[in-house]
Design a protein around this motif. Sequence first.
Motif, PDB file in Angstrom:
ATOM      1  N   GLY A 231     -10.599 -41.960  54.411  1.00  0.00           N
ATOM      2  CA  GLY A 231      -9.241 -41.839  53.927  1.00  0.00           C
ATOM      3  C   GLY A 231      -9.063 -40.726  52.914  1.00  0.00           C
ATOM      4  O   GLY A 231      -9.942 -39.904  52.672  1.00  0.00           O
ATOM      5  N   GLN A 232      -7.879 -40.715  52.315  1.00  0.00           N
ATOM      6  CA  GLN A 232      -7.507 -39.738  51.292  1.00  0.00           C
ATOM      7  C   GLN A 232      -7.642 -40.399  49.924  1.00  0.00           C
ATOM      8  O   GLN A 232      -7.106 -41.479  49.689  1.00  0.00           O
ATOM      9  CB  GLN A 232      -6.072 -39.291  51.496  1.00  0.00           C
ATOM     10  CG  GLN A 232      -5.513 -38.407  50.394  1.00  0.00           C
ATOM     11  CD  GLN A 232      -5.822 -36.953  50.596  1.00  0.00           C
ATOM     12  OE1 GLN A 232      -5.802 -36.464  51.720  1.00  0.00           O
ATOM     13  NE2 GLN A 232      -6.108 -36.243  49.524  1.00  0.00           N
ATOM     14  N   PRO A 233      -8.371 -39.762  48.980  1.00  0.00           N
ATOM     15  CA  PRO A 233      -8.505 -40.379  47.650  1.00  0.00           C
ATOM     16  C   PRO A 233      -7.280 -40.111  46.784  1.00  0.00           C
ATOM     17  O   PRO A 233      -6.662 -39.047  46.857  1.00  0.00           O
ATOM     18  CB  PRO A 233      -9.738 -39.674  47.079  1.00  0.00           C
ATOM     19  CG  PRO A 233      -9.716 -38.313  47.701  1.00  0.00           C
ATOM     20  CD  PRO A 233      -9.147 -38.517  49.087  1.00  0.00           C
ATOM     21  N   THR A 234      -6.940 -41.081  45.981  1.00  0.00           N
ATOM     22  CA  THR A 234      -5.865 -40.930  45.019  1.00  0.00           C
ATOM     23  C   THR A 234      -6.116 -41.903  43.879  1.00  0.00           C
ATOM     24  O   THR A 234      -7.065 -42.696  43.929  1.00  0.00           O
ATOM     25  CB  THR A 234      -4.496 -41.180  45.671  1.00  0.00           C
ATOM     26  OG1 THR A 234      -3.457 -40.840  44.739  1.00  0.00           O
ATOM     27  CG2 THR A 234      -4.343 -42.639  46.087  1.00  0.00           C
ATOM     28  N   THR A 235      -5.296 -41.854  42.862  1.00  0.00           N
ATOM     29  CA  THR A 235      -5.368 -42.838  41.784  1.00  0.00           C
ATOM     30  C   THR A 235      -3.982 -43.413  41.537  1.00  0.00           C
ATOM     31  O   THR A 235      -2.975 -42.803  41.886  1.00  0.00           O
ATOM     32  CB  THR A 235      -5.908 -42.227  40.471  1.00  0.00           C
ATOM     33  OG1 THR A 235      -4.970 -41.246  39.977  1.00  0.00           O
ATOM     34  CG2 THR A 235      -7.267 -41.573  40.686  1.00  0.00           C
TER      35      THR A 235
ATOM     36  N   SER B 143      -1.979 -39.277  37.463  1.00  0.00           N
ATOM     37  CA  SER B 143      -2.013 -39.986  38.737  1.00  0.00           C
ATOM     38  C   SER B 143      -0.904 -39.495  39.639  1.00  0.00           C
ATOM     39  O   SER B 143       0.119 -38.988  39.174  1.00  0.00           O
ATOM     40  CB  SER B 143      -1.874 -41.501  38.525  1.00  0.00           C
ATOM     41  OG  SER B 143      -3.086 -42.043  38.059  1.00  0.00           O
ATOM     42  N   HIS B 144      -1.124 -39.652  40.935  1.00  0.00           N
ATOM     43  CA  HIS B 144      -0.168 -39.211  41.936  1.00  0.00           C
ATOM     44  C   HIS B 144       1.203 -39.820  41.691  1.00  0.00           C
ATOM     45  O   HIS B 144       2.226 -39.238  42.030  1.00  0.00           O
ATOM     46  CB  HIS B 144      -0.676 -39.641  43.323  1.00  0.00           C
ATOM     47  CG  HIS B 144      -0.501 -38.603  44.375  1.00  0.00           C
ATOM     48  ND1 HIS B 144      -1.459 -37.669  44.677  1.00  0.00           N
ATOM     49  CD2 HIS B 144       0.535 -38.352  45.211  1.00  0.00           C
ATOM     50  CE1 HIS B 144      -1.031 -36.894  45.659  1.00  0.00           C
ATOM     51  NE2 HIS B 144       0.176 -37.288  46.002  1.00  0.00           N
ATOM     52  N   ASN B 145       1.218 -41.019  41.124  1.00  0.00           N
ATOM     53  CA  ASN B 145       2.468 -41.754  40.988  1.00  0.00           C
ATOM     54  C   ASN B 145       3.108 -41.619  39.611  1.00  0.00           C
ATOM     55  O   ASN B 145       4.162 -42.196  39.367  1.00  0.00           O
ATOM     56  CB  ASN B 145       2.211 -43.238  41.240  1.00  0.00           C
ATOM     57  CG  ASN B 145       1.381 -43.857  40.117  1.00  0.00           C
ATOM     58  OD1 ASN B 145       0.263 -43.420  39.879  1.00  0.00           O
ATOM     59  ND2 ASN B 145       1.934 -44.842  39.439  1.00  0.00           N
ATOM     60  N   SER B 146       2.492 -40.882  38.684  1.00  0.00           N
ATOM     61  CA  SER B 146       3.036 -40.830  37.327  1.00  0.00           C
ATOM     62  C   SER B 146       2.758 -39.476  36.691  1.00  0.00           C
ATOM     63  O   SER B 146       1.931 -38.705  37.170  1.00  0.00           O
ATOM     64  CB  SER B 146       2.443 -41.948  36.463  1.00  0.00           C
ATOM     65  OG  SER B 146       1.043 -41.771  36.335  1.00  0.00           O
ATOM     66  N   LYS B 147       3.422 -39.213  35.606  1.00  0.00           N
ATOM     67  CA  LYS B 147       3.263 -37.926  34.929  1.00  0.00           C
ATOM     68  C   LYS B 147       1.954 -37.874  34.161  1.00  0.00           C
ATOM     69  O   LYS B 147       1.299 -38.902  33.930  1.00  0.00           O
ATOM     70  CB  LYS B 147       4.437 -37.703  33.973  1.00  0.00           C
ATOM     71  CG  LYS B 147       4.505 -38.698  32.817  1.00  0.00           C
ATOM     72  CD  LYS B 147       5.711 -38.416  31.933  1.00  0.00           C
ATOM     73  CE  LYS B 147       5.761 -39.388  30.745  1.00  0.00           C
ATOM     74  NZ  LYS B 147       6.909 -39.124  29.856  1.00  0.00           N
TER      75      LYS B 147
ATOM     76  N   THR C 203      -3.633 -33.248  41.536  1.00  0.00           N
ATOM     77  CA  THR C 203      -2.663 -34.352  41.610  1.00  0.00           C
ATOM     78  C   THR C 203      -3.119 -35.578  40.835  1.00  0.00           C
ATOM     79  O   THR C 203      -2.296 -36.409  40.456  1.00  0.00           O
ATOM     80  CB  THR C 203      -2.440 -34.767  43.075  1.00  0.00           C
ATOM     81  OG1 THR C 203      -3.693 -35.174  43.650  1.00  0.00           O
ATOM     82  CG2 THR C 203      -1.866 -33.613  43.893  1.00  0.00           C
ATOM     83  N   ASP C 204      -4.448 -35.712  40.638  1.00  0.00           N
ATOM     84  CA  ASP C 204      -4.999 -36.889  39.967  1.00  0.00           C
ATOM     85  C   ASP C 204      -6.173 -36.439  39.104  1.00  0.00           C
ATOM     86  O   ASP C 204      -6.968 -35.580  39.522  1.00  0.00           O
ATOM     87  CB  ASP C 204      -5.498 -37.912  40.984  1.00  0.00           C
ATOM     88  CG  ASP C 204      -4.408 -38.425  41.896  1.00  0.00           C
ATOM     89  OD1 ASP C 204      -3.912 -39.537  41.651  1.00  0.00           O
ATOM     90  OD2 ASP C 204      -4.052 -37.719  42.864  1.00  0.00           O
ATOM     91  N   ALA C 205      -6.300 -37.058  37.925  1.00  0.00           N
ATOM     92  CA  ALA C 205      -7.437 -36.746  37.071  1.00  0.00           C
ATOM     93  C   ALA C 205      -7.647 -37.869  36.064  1.00  0.00           C
ATOM     94  O   ALA C 205      -6.691 -38.511  35.626  1.00  0.00           O
ATOM     95  CB  ALA C 205      -7.219 -35.427  36.337  1.00  0.00           C
TER      96      ALA C 205
END
Length: 572
Positions: A354-358, A401-405, A454-456
């Motif tokens: 899959g694709q990694p994200t946080t 995170s992808h979903n937040s600033k 996009t994520d860290a």
Amino acid sequence: MKLYQRILHVALCCGFSQICALSIPIPVAGLPSLVSPCHENSSAISYTNLVHPAIHLASWIHEPQILLSKLVQDLGPLLVASLNSSSTPNLHTRAKQARVPVMMYHDILPQKEVFFDVTPQELASHLELIRVQKLTPISLAQLVTHLRTGIPLPEKPILLTFDDGYGGHYQYVYPLLKKYGYPATFSIYTSNLGKNTGRTHVNWEQLRQMAADPLVTIAAHTVTHPTDLRTLPQDQLQFEITESKRILETQLGISVDYFVYPAGKYDVQVANFVEQAGYKAALTMDDAVDRFAGESENLFAIARIGQSRLTNAIAAAWGGPQLPAWGVKFDFNSVIAINTTTLNQARLILITGGQPTTIHAKSRYQVPQILADTPAVAAVDGGFFSLKSLDSNVMIGPVLSHNSKFVPGNNSENRKLNGRPLVAINSQVVKFVPFNSQQHNTLAGLNTALPRVTDAFVAAAWLVKDSQPQPASTFGSLFDFDAARHRAFWGINQAGQPAIGVSTTLIDSVSLGLALAHAGLRDAVMLDSGASTSLAYKGESLVGYRPRPVPHVVALVPPQIMTQNHCRVKSG
């Protein structure tokens, strides 16, 4: 046409001689006559996906560069894998992740005489179950290649073996194999060929017919089938092992490359004699425990499973992680798969693909709650966070995170994090770099570390770095790194796929790094562990306790559905 035929033939059979010799599946649509001459067993070669369906015979004749480019793209990773084989008799780390059942049968006859006999009707139902469940029976040569090189097998592989050369193998098994097109291995002890000892045995004429069929692999099973090879004097032991190979090869006119221990009994001395006799691998068995092939001690002790456990074996079968495309360091397009394994006495649950994200939630939740209403199907608890209040989502160090600033970290805390792994993710790449509080506490600084980030977040420590498990000296003053605890981790495996997971046994950080390196991770970092250790898959928690709620997770999203705003955040 003949010129291009010759070029392709040389490329496959000479330029890729390593691949031909290793029985690697080389599917070439429409070109079987060009491949089969270089291989003594044409059944080891399939012809399905190497050349795109649109590239027909006329296309590669008039535009051979298309075919050659495709050959390099598809065969290149296989060639690299074959050239990076484990030293004999060790198993490749990638093969240890797979779950390949090697099924063991004995006599097949209309009326059972002992509990492990199988009737022809039962065997037919077994083969039909394998077909319905979409497993792919493989040859022993394919399995040994996989165990030595880590080259992937079909998604759901299985190997069928039949011991002792009973008459039912020719009368019932062989016709069924031809009906289904399934390969199998038959182990033969030579002293009883053609005899009726209360049970019939195949004769030489029948065995020659079977051995000439590409579906059949013949393995040596000694001359007289001693009950325990370990108890024999060395001269008799050598006779049983070497003479059985010589007799079979002389009578059948083939190379006999594999050995099967009678009753599965062997020790180091027996295995050494088998290797010295020129066999490439050996099969064993253990009535007390079922093991998949990748859990075997080495190539001269490949584990098998009794046929009565076929249903369970089918349900668990998995060919292991796929190789990345030629020149590709990351693969975010593979199917998400879950695997439970034990390595170095560490029991791990590992989810890859899959694709990694946080996801950085607005409060603290159980991981399945954080995943709810998002496309992510799996997640592990992520970075360290403040414990000052139960509903705090404040992280230790900067977080994006992808979903937040972007949220910068506290300057006083940041200085204590210097040197720890900063994890930076974008849609194509993951980077693990030493955190620098002066450079990485702004969004611009993160983009310097990884453009289009996009994520860290900042992880606890490297467990595996550049495929090497990390020694105790690299953990510095990290609290309790040497204590036995439940631990969470995430990283990238040798196939370039993201991997998340937890240890379900208590383990220290150094031992976990060793296990993850053996599991095939090229980079791995430790996440918040101990009471926070959490792992969820398809809405269910995979840990056997209720962990501490967390505000941050590393998640896996199925390929092709990742979008810029895919995660719906929990409200405070």
